[in-house]
Design a protein around this motif. Structure first.
Motif, mmCIF file in Angstrom:
data_model
loop_
_atom_site.group_PDB
_atom_site.id
_atom_site.type_symbol
_atom_site.label_atom_id
_atom_site.label_comp_id
_atom_site.label_asym_id
_atom_site.label_seq_id
_atom_site.Cartn_x
_atom_site.Cartn_y
_atom_site.Cartn_z
ATOM 1 N N VAL A 123 37.670 46.535 44.823
ATOM 2 C CA VAL A 123 38.833 45.798 44.119
ATOM 3 C C VAL A 123 38.901 45.825 42.584
ATOM 4 O O VAL A 123 40.001 45.842 42.036
ATOM 5 C CB VAL A 123 38.916 44.414 44.515
ATOM 6 C CG1 VAL A 123 40.021 43.493 43.985
ATOM 7 C CG2 VAL A 123 38.833 44.098 45.938
ATOM 8 N N ALA A 124 37.752 45.929 42.088
ATOM 9 C CA ALA A 124 37.594 45.870 40.630
ATOM 10 C C ALA A 124 36.451 46.391 40.008
ATOM 11 O O ALA A 124 35.435 46.014 40.859
ATOM 12 C CB ALA A 124 37.951 44.480 39.982
ATOM 13 N N THR A 125 36.243 46.556 38.792
ATOM 14 C CA THR A 125 34.970 46.851 38.415
ATOM 15 C C THR A 125 34.803 46.009 37.187
ATOM 16 O O THR A 125 35.738 46.285 36.007
ATOM 17 C CB THR A 125 34.438 48.253 38.047
ATOM 18 O OG1 THR A 125 34.384 48.974 39.085
ATOM 19 C CG2 THR A 125 33.032 48.401 37.148
ATOM 20 N N LEU A 126 34.331 44.811 37.175
ATOM 21 C CA LEU A 126 34.330 43.881 36.065
ATOM 22 C C LEU A 126 33.233 44.031 34.901
ATOM 23 O O LEU A 126 31.983 44.461 35.265
ATOM 24 C CB LEU A 126 34.014 42.476 36.589
ATOM 25 C CG LEU A 126 34.781 41.940 37.814
ATOM 26 C CD1 LEU A 126 34.722 40.430 38.080
ATOM 27 C CD2 LEU A 126 36.296 42.262 37.152
ATOM 28 N N VAL B 38 44.236 42.248 47.103
ATOM 29 C CA VAL B 38 43.247 41.299 46.616
ATOM 30 C C VAL B 38 43.022 41.317 44.980
ATOM 31 O O VAL B 38 43.378 42.497 44.418
ATOM 32 C CB VAL B 38 41.743 41.760 47.006
ATOM 33 C CG1 VAL B 38 40.826 40.706 46.387
ATOM 34 C CG2 VAL B 38 41.778 41.599 48.383
ATOM 35 N N THR B 39 43.326 40.261 44.501
ATOM 36 C CA THR B 39 43.427 40.189 42.974
ATOM 37 C C THR B 39 42.258 39.474 42.301
ATOM 38 O O THR B 39 42.041 38.380 42.822
ATOM 39 C CB THR B 39 44.759 39.674 42.445
ATOM 40 O OG1 THR B 39 45.983 40.356 42.870
ATOM 41 C CG2 THR B 39 44.797 39.673 40.984
ATOM 42 N N ILE B 40 41.474 39.993 41.346
ATOM 43 C CA ILE B 40 40.517 39.202 40.755
ATOM 44 C C ILE B 40 41.034 38.798 39.323
ATOM 45 O O ILE B 40 41.310 39.387 38.615
ATOM 46 C CB ILE B 40 39.132 40.045 40.596
ATOM 47 C CG1 ILE B 40 38.756 40.686 41.919
ATOM 48 C CG2 ILE B 40 38.080 39.331 40.065
ATOM 49 C CD1 ILE B 40 38.209 39.693 43.103
ATOM 50 N N MET B 41 41.005 37.468 39.219
ATOM 51 C CA MET B 41 41.286 37.047 37.821
ATOM 52 C C MET B 41 40.055 36.649 37.169
ATOM 53 O O MET B 41 39.216 35.991 37.758
ATOM 54 C CB MET B 41 42.191 35.613 37.686
ATOM 55 C CG MET B 41 43.560 35.644 38.756
ATOM 56 S SD MET B 41 44.536 36.807 37.902
ATOM 57 C CE MET B 41 45.053 35.764 36.579
ATOM 58 N N TYR B 42 39.717 37.300 35.746
ATOM 59 C CA TYR B 42 38.483 37.065 34.957
ATOM 60 C C TYR B 42 38.772 36.796 33.564
ATOM 61 O O TYR B 42 39.639 37.260 33.210
ATOM 62 C CB TYR B 42 37.536 38.093 35.437
ATOM 63 C CG TYR B 42 38.023 39.600 35.233
ATOM 64 C CD1 TYR B 42 37.219 40.068 33.824
ATOM 65 C CD2 TYR B 42 38.971 40.084 35.740
ATOM 66 C CE1 TYR B 42 37.855 41.334 33.412
ATOM 67 C CE2 TYR B 42 39.383 41.596 35.346
ATOM 68 C CZ TYR B 42 38.806 41.879 34.002
ATOM 69 O OH TYR B 42 38.860 43.239 33.604
#
Length: 146
Positions: free
Chosen positions: A43-46, A128-132
């Protein structure tokens, strides 16, 4: 339209240091499409030190068979969201499945967040969304010196 890229963390406010500091860290997001059949997707690489603020799952087309979802890392597949079943189209309320202590600081290295679906679905669609908030690699929100 073109995109602009910044090397963060990004802070905004009118008083950067000392008494009355009012800077805050920018809220960012990354998202990916869920696989339509059982499988995993990044989904994401934070960035290191980031704080996850929310994880949003939008099912745009209901899966044609019972489908479960977990969200985590390659080392801990349900680190952020424990097993939840996708039963309706629309935005899922994942709050009861969150692992909130894992949200505060993802650690001192970048982290790939992975969504894994399981079941016998052959079709369906979601996002899917990741808020950070990106902080310093040690999780600090404010610089110690100007």
């Amino acid at each position: 339209m073109a995109f602009s890229s910044f090397s963060g963390p990004i802070r905004s406010g009118t008083v950067r240091y000392g008494s009355g500091e009012n800077c805050g860290v920018a809220v960012l997001m990354q998202s990916a499409t869920l696989p339509s059949t059982a499988g995993a997707t990044t989904v994401a690489t934070l960035p290191a030190g980031s704080q996850i603020l929310d994880i949003i799952v939008d099912t745009t087309t209901l899966f044609d068979s019972a489908t479960t979802l977990i969200i985590g890392t390659s080392a801990d597949d349900n680190k952020y969201v424990a097993t939840t079943t996708i039963t309706t189209a629309g935005r899922a309320d994942l709050s009861s499945t969150f692992q909130p202590l894992e949200f505060i600081n993802i650690g001192s290295s970048d982290v790939a967040v992975i969504a894994t679906t399981a079941g016998s679905a052959t079709s369906g669609a979601g996002n899917v969304t990741i808020m950070y908030a990106q902080k310093a690699s040690n999780g600090a929100e404010n610089p110690s010196t100007p």
